[in-house]
Design an enzyme around this catalytic site. Structure first.
Site, PDB file in Angstrom:
ATOM      1  N   CYS A   1      10.840  -8.283 -10.958  1.00 23.86           N
ATOM      2  CA  CYS A   1      11.418  -8.853 -12.170  1.00 23.86           C
ATOM      3  C   CYS A   1      10.749  -8.210 -13.375  1.00 23.86           C
ATOM      4  O   CYS A   1       9.557  -8.368 -13.590  1.00 23.86           O
ATOM      5  CB  CYS A   1      11.223 -10.361 -12.178  1.00 23.86           C
ATOM      6  SG  CYS A   1      12.479 -11.158 -13.139  1.00 23.86           S
TER       7      CYS A   1
ATOM      8  N   GLN B   1      -0.943  -1.021   4.726  1.00 27.23           N
ATOM      9  CA  GLN B   1       0.098  -1.612   5.582  1.00 27.23           C
ATOM     10  C   GLN B   1       0.105  -1.028   6.986  1.00 27.23           C
ATOM     11  O   GLN B   1       0.923  -1.425   7.816  1.00 27.23           O
ATOM     12  CB  GLN B   1       1.480  -1.445   4.936  1.00 27.23           C
ATOM     13  CG  GLN B   1       1.655  -2.235   3.649  1.00 27.23           C
ATOM     14  CD  GLN B   1       1.660  -3.749   3.848  1.00 27.23           C
ATOM     15  OE1 GLN B   1       1.719  -4.253   4.968  1.00 27.23           O
ATOM     16  NE2 GLN B   1       1.589  -4.495   2.747  1.00 27.23           N
TER      17      GLN B   1
HETATM   18  N1  PLP Z   1      -1.265  -0.806  -1.047  1.00 26.82           N
HETATM   19  C1  PLP Z   1      -0.258  -1.304  -0.320  1.00 26.82           C
HETATM   20  C2  PLP Z   1       0.569  -0.385   0.518  1.00 26.82           C
HETATM   21  C3  PLP Z   1       0.017  -2.669  -0.344  1.00 26.82           C
HETATM   22  O1  PLP Z   1       1.030  -3.153   0.368  1.00 26.82           O
HETATM   23  C4  PLP Z   1      -0.790  -3.511  -1.158  1.00 26.82           C
HETATM   24  C5  PLP Z   1      -0.497  -4.957  -1.261  1.00 26.82           C
HETATM   25  O2  PLP Z   1       0.607  -5.388  -1.041  1.00 26.82           O
HETATM   26  C6  PLP Z   1      -1.845  -2.939  -1.889  1.00 26.82           C
HETATM   27  C7  PLP Z   1      -2.049  -1.587  -1.809  1.00 26.82           C
HETATM   28  C8  PLP Z   1      -2.728  -3.778  -2.754  1.00 26.82           C
HETATM   29  O3  PLP Z   1      -3.653  -4.486  -1.983  1.00 26.82           O
HETATM   30  P1  PLP Z   1      -4.401  -5.789  -2.575  1.00 26.82           P
HETATM   31  O4  PLP Z   1      -3.390  -6.881  -2.586  1.00 26.82           O
HETATM   32  O5  PLP Z   1      -5.513  -6.033  -1.614  1.00 26.82           O
HETATM   33  O6  PLP Z   1      -4.897  -5.418  -3.925  1.00 26.82           O
END
Ligand code: PLP
Length: 392
Positions: free
Chosen positions: A322, A175
């Site tokens: 959920c 992020q």
């Molecule tokens: N790490 C964080 C902080 C995320 O926000 C996300 C997805 O929302 C992931 C890992 C997982 O990534 P991916 O959707 O590419 O598996």
């Protein structure tokens, strides 16, 4: 009907340039990058070019880039690959489930795991990391920016503590990527995860940065792809898309795009909170990535508000998961000691570089109306008592 997308932390749309870069790799340039013939060589060239673009984005060597299927795989490869039974892993209570659930599984497989708490703003204290280090600590995994609140973690300080203790450091930068400059030297990490679909590349492609001389056990066994760190035929078009998206994200950050957008986020947050009443923003006092605001609207159910806003054309995300039919408050807000009712009444709005001032005007107009409507329908609202505020 007008539709406004404010859920960029869930996924981002492909940029047209990314789609155009990928297109030939689905059609005439379809080779397998391991093949010897010219089709294979063409594919190999494209993979290596993308590797260079991603390395420039992270300020590392191309050989330190491992292409994976996304953030979840990168996180799992880091945690499972860098620890063995008997090792101790330090992580936090606010990680994405790709880290938390992997760490819980590791605890069942002979690793010792510490989940560090956070303060009321959702930030980890680097001193807590230092205190948690034991003689058998092998890996520290702390995310760079939280996906629910946007709160940034003190990763450079943690990197320095890890280096001092001779412990490996992994950061989930999924992020943070595309929102702030990423430099693996400044962070001091050995392992870093990013995901394509959070930076306008496709879903199903990601990267784990693995510092030179950092040993990781692969998750999969098969061919010798990715220097034996990730077996399996490369996702050619996805890799090309990620390379292009990384190049564009790097340029965008250099040109300061996020600065303009952070003013939009701040305006939206301020105006919605002012108009709604009994509302506020989580992690407002923390250093946050520019695109995220997590707002609470007391005396309603967040899931109902998500649906009501979607019906009016605004896509945002609820803060609860959920579980067996019941709405569980978010583990991140719970770790920040937000009362369960307020956590369930919290919504995440996440902007992208495609968000416009008109989109923000739209949100500022419809959110207060939707909140008022839901509160009107709630039998509890008329007899409300204030929700206990966050304990420190
Ligand atoms: N790490 C964080 C902080 C995320 O926000 C996300 C997805 O929302 C992931 C890992 C997982 O990534 P991916 O959707 O590419 O598996």
């Amino acid at each position: 009907m007008r539709r406004v997308y404010m859920d960029a932390n869930a996924t981002t749309p492909l940029l047209p340039e990314v789609f155009e870069a990928m297109r030939p790799y689905y059609t005439e340039r379809f080779g397998n990058a391991s093949s010897v013939h010219s089709f294979g060589q063409q594919a190999r060239g494209a993979v290596e070019q993308a590797r260079m673009a991603v390395a420039a984005f992270l300020h590392c060597r191309p050989a330190e880039i491992v292409f994976t299927s996304g953030g979840t795989e990168s996180d799992n490869l880091a945690l499972f690959g860098a620890t063995k039974p008997g090792d101790h892993l330090i992580t936090t209570q606010i990680e994405h489930h790709a880290v938390i659930h992997a760490a819980e599984r590791l605890a069942q497989c002979g690793r010792e795991v510490t989940f560090l708490p956070v303060n009321a703003e959702g930030a980890v204290d680097p001193e807590d990391v230092r205190q948690a280090i034991q003689p058998n600590t092998r890996l520290i995994s702390v995310m760079m920016a939280n996906n629910e609140t946007g709160a940034m973690q003190p990763v450079a300080e943690i990197g320095a503590i890890a280096a001092e203790a001779g412990v490996q450091f992994h950061t989930d930068a999924v992020q943070a990527a595309g929102k702030l400059p990423l430099d693996v030297e400044n962070i001091g990490c050995h392992l870093l995860s990013i995901s394509g679909h959070k930076i306008h590349a496709p879903q199903g492609i990601g990267v784990l940065f693995v510092r030179k001389d950092t040993k990781i056990e692969p998750l999969f066994y098969g061919g010798t792809h990715e220097r034996q760190r990730r077996a399996g035929t490369e996702n050619l078009a996805g890799i090309v898309g990620l390379g292009k998206a990384a190049e564009l994200a790097r340029k965008g950050i250099e040109e300061g795009v996020p600065k303009n957008l952070s003013a939009l986020r701040d305006r939206m947050e301020r105006e919605i909170v002012e108009r709604v009443g009994d509302a506020g923003a989580h992690s407002q006092q923390a250093a946050r990535v520019w695109n995220t605001t997590n707002l609470w609207f007391d005396h309603l159910e967040g899931e109902a508000l998500v649906i009501s806003l979607d019906l009016k054309g605004l896509a945002v995300s609820g803060g609860s998961a959920c579980a067996s039919g019941a709405s569980e408050p978010s583990h991140v807000l719970t770790a920040m000691r937000v009362p369960a009712a307020r956590a369930r009444a919290s919504l995440r709005f996440s902007l992208s570089k495609m968000t416009t001032a008109e989109d923000v005007d739209f949100a500022v107009e419809i959110v207060p109306k939707a909140v008022a409507k839901l509160r009107e329908l709630s039998p509890h609202y008329a007899n409300r008592s204030p929700v206990a505020s966050v304990s420190s």
